[in-house]
Design a protein around this motif. Structure first.
Motif, PDB file in Angstrom:
ATOM      1  N   GLY A  86      -4.910  -9.141   0.712  1.00 41.24           N
ATOM      2  CA  GLY A  86      -4.096  -8.395   1.665  1.00 41.24           C
ATOM      3  C   GLY A  86      -4.657  -7.026   2.011  1.00 41.24           C
ATOM      4  O   GLY A  86      -4.036  -6.277   2.763  1.00 41.24           O
ATOM      5  N   SER A  87      -5.833  -6.703   1.458  1.00 39.41           N
ATOM      6  CA  SER A  87      -6.453  -5.421   1.795  1.00 39.41           C
ATOM      7  C   SER A  87      -7.186  -5.533   3.127  1.00 39.41           C
ATOM      8  O   SER A  87      -7.541  -6.628   3.578  1.00 39.41           O
ATOM      9  N   LYS A  88      -7.415  -4.383   3.760  1.00 40.83           N
ATOM     10  CA  LYS A  88      -8.170  -4.343   5.020  1.00 40.83           C
ATOM     11  C   LYS A  88      -9.193  -3.225   4.938  1.00 40.83           C
ATOM     12  O   LYS A  88      -8.853  -2.074   4.628  1.00 40.83           O
ATOM     13  N   TYR A  89     -10.459  -3.594   5.225  1.00 46.88           N
ATOM     14  CA  TYR A  89     -11.552  -2.635   5.125  1.00 46.88           C
ATOM     15  C   TYR A  89     -12.514  -2.844   6.289  1.00 46.88           C
ATOM     16  O   TYR A  89     -12.861  -3.983   6.625  1.00 46.88           O
ATOM     17  N   THR A  90     -12.920  -1.760   6.898  1.00 50.00           N
ATOM     18  CA  THR A  90     -13.905  -1.831   7.990  1.00 50.00           C
ATOM     19  C   THR A  90     -15.008  -0.815   7.732  1.00 50.00           C
ATOM     20  O   THR A  90     -14.762   0.268   7.165  1.00 50.00           O
ATOM     21  N   ASP A 102     -20.712  -5.032   4.965  1.00 49.48           N
ATOM     22  CA  ASP A 102     -19.624  -6.006   4.961  1.00 49.48           C
ATOM     23  C   ASP A 102     -19.123  -6.111   3.522  1.00 49.48           C
ATOM     24  O   ASP A 102     -19.900  -6.447   2.618  1.00 49.48           O
ATOM     25  N   THR A 161     -13.542   2.381   5.787  1.00 55.82           N
ATOM     26  CA  THR A 161     -12.137   2.785   5.687  1.00 55.82           C
ATOM     27  C   THR A 161     -11.256   1.644   5.204  1.00 55.82           C
ATOM     28  O   THR A 161     -11.299   0.533   5.757  1.00 55.82           O
ATOM     29  N   PHE A 162     -10.478   1.925   4.192  1.00 56.89           N
ATOM     30  CA  PHE A 162      -9.413   1.017   3.767  1.00 56.89           C
ATOM     31  C   PHE A 162      -8.143   1.419   4.518  1.00 56.89           C
ATOM     32  O   PHE A 162      -7.677   2.553   4.392  1.00 56.89           O
ATOM     33  N   SER A 163      -7.603   0.499   5.275  1.00 59.40           N
ATOM     34  CA  SER A 163      -6.331   0.774   5.943  1.00 59.40           C
ATOM     35  C   SER A 163      -5.171   0.150   5.179  1.00 59.40           C
ATOM     36  O   SER A 163      -4.019   0.573   5.337  1.00 59.40           O
ATOM     37  N   GLN A 164      -5.471  -0.836   4.357  1.00 60.17           N
ATOM     38  CA  GLN A 164      -4.464  -1.445   3.491  1.00 60.17           C
ATOM     39  C   GLN A 164      -5.092  -1.714   2.131  1.00 60.17           C
ATOM     40  O   GLN A 164      -6.235  -2.182   2.059  1.00 60.17           O
ATOM     41  N   LEU A 165      -4.336  -1.424   1.087  1.00 60.32           N
ATOM     42  CA  LEU A 165      -4.817  -1.667  -0.270  1.00 60.32           C
ATOM     43  C   LEU A 165      -3.605  -1.805  -1.190  1.00 60.32           C
ATOM     44  O   LEU A 165      -3.142  -0.831  -1.781  1.00 60.32           O
ATOM     45  N   THR A 176       0.824  -1.206   0.000  1.00 53.76           N
ATOM     46  CA  THR A 176       0.000   0.000   0.000  1.00 53.76           C
ATOM     47  C   THR A 176       0.864   1.264   0.000  1.00 53.76           C
ATOM     48  O   THR A 176       1.793   1.394   0.792  1.00 53.76           O
TER      49      THR A 176
END
Length: 333
Positions: free
Chosen positions: A180-184, A189, A155-159, A82
Motif C-alpha cells: 500500500g506504499s507509493k514511491y516515485t 525503480d 518521494t514516498f506519498s504513502q507509507l 500513513t
C-alpha cells in the motif's frame, strides 16, 4: 437378662469408671497433658513445612502475575494508515544530521555481487529490489534505514505503519509496511515485495526476474536487498531490539538528534545504502551524492567484500537464517 438387669449392669460399670477417675486424678491429667504435648509437637513439625509450602505458593503467584503483565503490556507501535507527520520526519532527515552521523558506527553489511548485468525496473532505471515479510522483525528494522535512504532519491506519498509478529522474536517491532506504499523517483525503480503477512500468510509474489535473483543467491528468508544487481544485503544494520517499547512516533522524533544511539543506527545504515545507490545512478542526483558524508563512504561501499567472501567486521548473526519463511517461499513452485 431382663431389661432391668441390663440397666443395672450399665449403671454399675459407669460408677466404677467414675470411682477410678476420682482415685487416680493425676493419671487422667497426665493423659490429657500428654495428648496436648503431642499436638504441640506435631504442630511444630508441621509449621516449617506449611511455611515453605505457603512461600512457594506465593512465589508462583507473583511469577504468574509478572508473566501475565509482560504478555499483556500495551503495544507502543500501531498498525494503520500513513501518518503524515511521521512520514515527513522519516523522509526529511536534516542534512546536518546525516552528515554528523556518518556511518553511525554500524557495520557495512553490503556485498558486491560481481554481476555485469544491471538489475533494472520496468522503466529501465536501476532497480532497488527489497524482499521481506510483515512478520519479520529484522525487516522491520531494515525498513527504517531503507526509507530514509530512498527518500533522498524520490518521494514516498504513502507509507502505512505496521508491526512485526507478536509471536516472533522482538515481538511487535514498530515499523512500516510497503504494502500500500507509493514511491516515485526519476533516478531509480523501487520494487518492494512483502511475501507474507504478520500472521505468516502469503501476501505478495516477486516478478519472474526477481525470482531468478532470489534463486541465484539462494535466498531462503528475510530480509533481502538487491541494489541494481551490483550490491546485495541479507543482514540488518542494527539490532531490532533497539526499537522495542517504542512507537513509530517515538522513533521518528529521535531522528532529529544525531547523538541518539538509535538515530546513529538508522541513519548510519541509510548512509551506506545511499552511497550504494549513488554508485549505480552514477552519482545522481548530485546534490545527494556529493553531499557529506556520501563521497567519503562510497569508496568503502564500492570495495565491499565480494559475495561469498567473509565480511571482516560483519555481525555474526544472520537475520536471513533467523527470519525464515514457510513453504510459500519456495520460488521453484
Amino acid at each position: 437378662m431382663s431389661r432391668k438387669e441390663s440397666k443395672n449392669v450399665a449403671t454399675t460399670a459407669r460408677q466404677r469408671r467414675e470411682s477410678t477417675l476420682k482415685q487416680n486424678p493425676k493419671k487422667s491429667s497426665r493423659t490429657s497433658q500428654g495428648s496436648a504435648r503431642r499436638r504441640r509437637s506435631n504442630a511444630r513439625r508441621l509449621s516449617p513445612l506449611w511455611f515453605i509450602g505457603g512461600l512457594l505458593v506465593c512465589v508462583v503467584i507473583v511469577v504468574g502475575v509478572f508473566m501475565y503483565i509482560a504478555d499483556h503490556q500495551p503495544v507502543a507501535g500501531v498498525i494503520g494508515p500513513t501518518d503524515p507527520k511521521i512520514l515527513s520526519q522519516v523522509t526529511h532527515v536534516k542534512p546536518s544530521v546525516l552528515a554528523k552521523v556518518n556511518t553511525g558506527g554500524v557495520h557495512n553489511i553490503l556485498q558486491t555481487t560481481g554481476s555485469t548485468q544491471e538489475l533494472t525496473g520496468q522503466n529501465g532505471k536501476p532497480e532497488i529490489f527489497y524482499y521481506g515479510a510483515e512478520f519479520c522483525p529484522f525487516c522491520g528494522a531494515q525498513r527504517w534505514s531503507l526509507v530514509v535512504a530512498l527518500s533522498r532519491f524520490g518521494t514516498f506519498s504513502q507509507l502505512p505503519e505496521g508491526l512485526s509478529s507478536e509471536q516472533d522474536v522482538y515481538a511487535n517491532t514498530p515499523t512500516f509496511t510497503f504494502v500500500g506504499s507509493k514511491y516515485t523517483s526519476p533516478y531509480i525503480d523501487f520494487v518492494p515485495v512483502e511475501a507474507q503477512t504478520r500472521d505468516h500468510k502469503p501476501l505478495q509474489t516477486p516478478a519472474a526476474h526477481e525470482q531468478q535473483v532470489l534463486q541465484q543467491y539462494q535466498v531462503n528468508g528475510f530480509p533481502f536487498l538487491d541494489i541494481a544487481g551490483g550490491y546485495m544485503a541479507s543482514n540488518t544494520f542494527y539490532d531490532p531490539g533497539l526499537l522495542q517499547g517504542l512507537s513509530q512516533k517515538d522513533i521518528a522524533n529521535k531522528l532529529s538528534d544525531p547523538n541518539n544511539d538509535l538515530t546513529q543506527s538508522i541513519v548510519g545504515g541509510a548512509n551506506y545504502l545511499t552511497a550504494a545507490i549513488c554508485s549505480v545512478t552514477h552519482d545522481q542526483p548530485a546534490n545527494v551524492c556529493t553531499q557529506a558524508p556520501i563521497p567519503a563512504i562510497e569508496p568503502s561501499v564500492i570495495h565491499s567484500p565480494h559475495l561469498g567472501q567473509p565480511q571482516a567486521d560483519a555481525p555474526t548473526n544472520d537475520p536471513v537464517a533467523l527470519s525464515t519463511g514457510r513453504r510459500e517461499d519456495d520460488f521453484s513452485a
